[in-house]
Design a protein around this motif. Structure first.
Motif, PDB file in Angstrom:
ATOM      1  N   ALA A 191       0.846  -1.200   0.000  1.00  0.00           N
ATOM      2  CA  ALA A 191       0.000   0.000   0.000  1.00  0.00           C
ATOM      3  C   ALA A 191       0.879   1.246   0.000  1.00  0.00           C
ATOM      4  O   ALA A 191       2.090   1.184   0.199  1.00  0.00           O
ATOM      5  CB  ALA A 191      -0.910  -0.010   1.231  1.00  0.00           C
ATOM      6  N   GLU A 192       0.252   2.370  -0.239  1.00  0.00           N
ATOM      7  CA  GLU A 192       0.981   3.636  -0.184  1.00  0.00           C
ATOM      8  C   GLU A 192       1.197   3.996   1.277  1.00  0.00           C
ATOM      9  O   GLU A 192       0.308   4.543   1.938  1.00  0.00           O
ATOM     10  CB  GLU A 192       0.199   4.726  -0.911  1.00  0.00           C
ATOM     11  N   ILE A 193       2.365   3.678   1.768  1.00  0.00           N
ATOM     12  CA  ILE A 193       2.679   3.937   3.170  1.00  0.00           C
ATOM     13  C   ILE A 193       4.007   4.673   3.266  1.00  0.00           C
ATOM     14  O   ILE A 193       4.847   4.611   2.367  1.00  0.00           O
ATOM     15  CB  ILE A 193       2.754   2.626   3.988  1.00  0.00           C
ATOM     16  N   THR A 194       4.159   5.391   4.364  1.00  0.00           N
ATOM     17  CA  THR A 194       5.414   6.063   4.686  1.00  0.00           C
ATOM     18  C   THR A 194       6.022   5.357   5.886  1.00  0.00           C
ATOM     19  O   THR A 194       5.402   5.283   6.948  1.00  0.00           O
ATOM     20  CB  THR A 194       5.173   7.551   5.012  1.00  0.00           C
ATOM     21  N   LEU A 195       7.229   4.833   5.713  1.00  0.00           N
ATOM     22  CA  LEU A 195       7.902   4.110   6.783  1.00  0.00           C
ATOM     23  C   LEU A 195       8.885   5.035   7.504  1.00  0.00           C
ATOM     24  O   LEU A 195       9.781   5.607   6.876  1.00  0.00           O
ATOM     25  CB  LEU A 195       8.666   2.899   6.230  1.00  0.00           C
ATOM     26  N   ASP A 196       8.689   5.177   8.802  1.00  0.00           N
ATOM     27  CA  ASP A 196       9.625   5.891   9.663  1.00  0.00           C
ATOM     28  C   ASP A 196      10.137   4.894  10.700  1.00  0.00           C
ATOM     29  O   ASP A 196       9.344   4.176  11.326  1.00  0.00           O
ATOM     30  CB  ASP A 196       8.961   7.079  10.353  1.00  0.00           C
ATOM     31  N   VAL A 197      11.437   4.851  10.889  1.00  0.00           N
ATOM     32  CA  VAL A 197      12.055   3.869  11.776  1.00  0.00           C
ATOM     33  C   VAL A 197      12.744   4.591  12.928  1.00  0.00           C
ATOM     34  O   VAL A 197      13.447   5.589  12.723  1.00  0.00           O
ATOM     35  CB  VAL A 197      13.077   2.993  11.022  1.00  0.00           C
ATOM     36  N   VAL A 198      12.534   4.090  14.124  1.00  0.00           N
ATOM     37  CA  VAL A 198      13.242   4.563  15.315  1.00  0.00           C
ATOM     38  C   VAL A 198      14.087   3.388  15.786  1.00  0.00           C
ATOM     39  O   VAL A 198      13.569   2.438  16.381  1.00  0.00           O
ATOM     40  CB  VAL A 198      12.269   5.025  16.413  1.00  0.00           C
ATOM     41  N   GLY A 199      15.377   3.424  15.487  1.00  0.00           N
ATOM     42  CA  GLY A 199      16.240   2.285  15.745  1.00  0.00           C
ATOM     43  C   GLY A 199      17.256   2.550  16.836  1.00  0.00           C
ATOM     44  O   GLY A 199      17.800   3.657  16.937  1.00  0.00           O
ATOM     45  N   ARG A 206      13.501  12.291  23.277  1.00  0.00           N
ATOM     46  CA  ARG A 206      13.775  12.890  21.962  1.00  0.00           C
ATOM     47  C   ARG A 206      12.507  13.513  21.405  1.00  0.00           C
ATOM     48  O   ARG A 206      11.528  12.822  21.096  1.00  0.00           O
ATOM     49  CB  ARG A 206      14.299  11.820  21.010  1.00  0.00           C
ATOM     50  N   ARG A 207      12.529  14.832  21.248  1.00  0.00           N
ATOM     51  CA  ARG A 207      11.360  15.527  20.717  1.00  0.00           C
ATOM     52  C   ARG A 207      11.098  15.160  19.264  1.00  0.00           C
ATOM     53  O   ARG A 207       9.937  15.054  18.844  1.00  0.00           O
ATOM     54  CB  ARG A 207      11.560  17.041  20.846  1.00  0.00           C
ATOM     55  N   ASP A 208      12.169  14.965  18.485  1.00  0.00           N
ATOM     56  CA  ASP A 208      11.969  14.625  17.078  1.00  0.00           C
ATOM     57  C   ASP A 208      11.318  13.252  16.929  1.00  0.00           C
ATOM     58  O   ASP A 208      10.461  13.044  16.056  1.00  0.00           O
ATOM     59  CB  ASP A 208      13.299  14.675  16.330  1.00  0.00           C
ATOM     60  N   VAL A 209      11.689  12.320  17.817  1.00  0.00           N
ATOM     61  CA  VAL A 209      11.088  10.986  17.757  1.00  0.00           C
ATOM     62  C   VAL A 209       9.617  11.052  18.153  1.00  0.00           C
ATOM     63  O   VAL A 209       8.755  10.454  17.487  1.00  0.00           O
ATOM     64  CB  VAL A 209      11.856  10.023  18.676  1.00  0.00           C
ATOM     65  N   MET A 210       9.299  11.764  19.211  1.00  0.00           N
ATOM     66  CA  MET A 210       7.915  11.867  19.645  1.00  0.00           C
ATOM     67  C   MET A 210       7.069  12.590  18.599  1.00  0.00           C
ATOM     68  O   MET A 210       5.895  12.255  18.397  1.00  0.00           O
ATOM     69  CB  MET A 210       7.838  12.588  20.992  1.00  0.00           C
ATOM     70  N   ALA A 211       7.654  13.577  17.918  1.00  0.00           N
ATOM     71  CA  ALA A 211       6.912  14.274  16.858  1.00  0.00           C
ATOM     72  C   ALA A 211       6.609  13.329  15.707  1.00  0.00           C
ATOM     73  O   ALA A 211       5.517  13.383  15.106  1.00  0.00           O
ATOM     74  CB  ALA A 211       7.719  15.471  16.363  1.00  0.00           C
ATOM     75  N   VAL A 225      13.319   3.913   3.288  1.00  0.00           N
ATOM     76  CA  VAL A 225      12.402   4.448   4.286  1.00  0.00           C
ATOM     77  C   VAL A 225      12.379   5.960   4.185  1.00  0.00           C
ATOM     78  O   VAL A 225      13.280   6.583   3.598  1.00  0.00           O
ATOM     79  CB  VAL A 225      12.818   4.021   5.715  1.00  0.00           C
ATOM     80  N   HIS A 226      11.342   6.543   4.783  1.00  0.00           N
ATOM     81  CA  HIS A 226      11.230   8.001   4.791  1.00  0.00           C
ATOM     82  C   HIS A 226      12.256   8.614   5.732  1.00  0.00           C
ATOM     83  O   HIS A 226      12.993   9.530   5.347  1.00  0.00           O
ATOM     84  CB  HIS A 226       9.811   8.406   5.202  1.00  0.00           C
ATOM     85  N   THR A 227      12.321   8.107   6.957  1.00  0.00           N
ATOM     86  CA  THR A 227      13.327   8.547   7.917  1.00  0.00           C
ATOM     87  C   THR A 227      13.787   7.348   8.733  1.00  0.00           C
ATOM     88  O   THR A 227      13.016   6.421   8.993  1.00  0.00           O
ATOM     89  CB  THR A 227      12.798   9.629   8.875  1.00  0.00           C
ATOM     90  N   PHE A 228      15.051   7.383   9.155  1.00  0.00           N
ATOM     91  CA  PHE A 228      15.589   6.389  10.086  1.00  0.00           C
ATOM     92  C   PHE A 228      16.305   7.184  11.174  1.00  0.00           C
ATOM     93  O   PHE A 228      17.369   7.757  10.948  1.00  0.00           O
ATOM     94  CB  PHE A 228      16.562   5.437   9.404  1.00  0.00           C
TER      95      PHE A 228
END
Length: 250
Positions: free
Chosen positions: A27-35, A179-184, A47-50
């Motif tokens: 499907a049309e999805i945006t993958l963001d990973v918090v690793g 992490r504010r960026d992760v929570m956002a 991915v969109h962001t890692f």
């Protein structure tokens, strides 16, 4: 376009994210990973962001070397006869250079003496060092005395892995929360997926904080949530599937 956030504490290969997209139905999805650990290779096109929140650095794609154009090669250089120095001129130049070299050698700093060895501990410090050394030796001896069948048994491996997962899970969740960026990024997610045991604690806490966002364990559960969101958009505020709190993380 649905936003899917993946929580992971393991090293993932770049091809894994292609598999995730297939398992989610392409499907049309945006993958963001918090690793917690950097991926095994560059994932900028996967991915969109890692966001790396643990130790290490993100891998960088190698820069291709420029290919030389054969038409840009310079012709063979031609040395003019007058550019060649005469033997007398060479000798004169050496005579002028020798005094300057001697001055540079004289001005060079003298080698510094080697630092004095660190003094050995005395008094109470020496006693503490001795006690710590004996404790380490006792642990090694006890580990060698334990039968190999017990050390490699499934229950012992489970207990060690469970303890490591709990410690890592708490550390991972603390880093996510700070992490504010992760929570956002998580606030924009339609589905949050905990991929492994180390990310379960963070997923459970996120599910308690954001009751309107499905937080699930594993890709199959995420596929079910996406299918439900696609089939019934009016049920976005329905109670989503929740992760159970892992034992021992209270």
């Amino acid at each position: 376009m649905k936003n899917v956030v993946l929580l992971s504490t393991r090293r993932l290969p770049p091809t894994y994210f292609d598999t995730v997209r297939e398992d989610l139905g392409n499907a049309e999805i945006t993958l963001d990973v918090v690793g917690w650990v950097a991926p095994a290779g560059p994932v900028a096109d996967k991915v969109h962001t890692f966001t790396l929140i643990g130790p290490g650095r993100m891998p960088v794609a190698p820069t291709p070397e420029p290919v030389a154009d054969p038409t840009d090669e310079a012709p063979d250089a031609v040395i003019a006869p007058e550019a060649v120095a005469e033997p007398e001129a060479v000798v004169a130049d050496e005579a002028e250079v020798a005094p300057a070299a001697a001055e540079v050698a004289a001005a060079a700093p003298e080698p510094q003496p080697a630092p004095a060895p660190k003094p050995k501990p005395t008094g109470i410090k020496r006693v503490r060092k001795a006690v710590a050394w004996r404790a380490r030796k006792a642990r090694k001896v006890a580990g060698r005395m334990l039968p190999k069948a017990i050390k490699t048994s499934a229950p012992v491996k489970f207990l060690r892995g469970n303890r490591a997962s709990k410690d890592l899970g708490k550390t991972y969740w603390g880093r996510v929360l700070s992490r504010r960026d992760v929570m956002a990024t998580i606030e924009k997610a339609d589905v949050v997926v905990a991929l492994d045991a180390g990310a379960i604690w963070a997923g459970w806490n996120l599910g308690q904080r954001r009751a309107s966002t499905p937080v699930v364990l594993g890709i199959p559960a995420a596929r079910r949530e996406l299918d439900q969101l696609k089939a019934a958009p009016e049920k976005l505020k329905a109670a989503p599937e929740k992760l159970k709190a892992p034992a021992g993380n209270g």
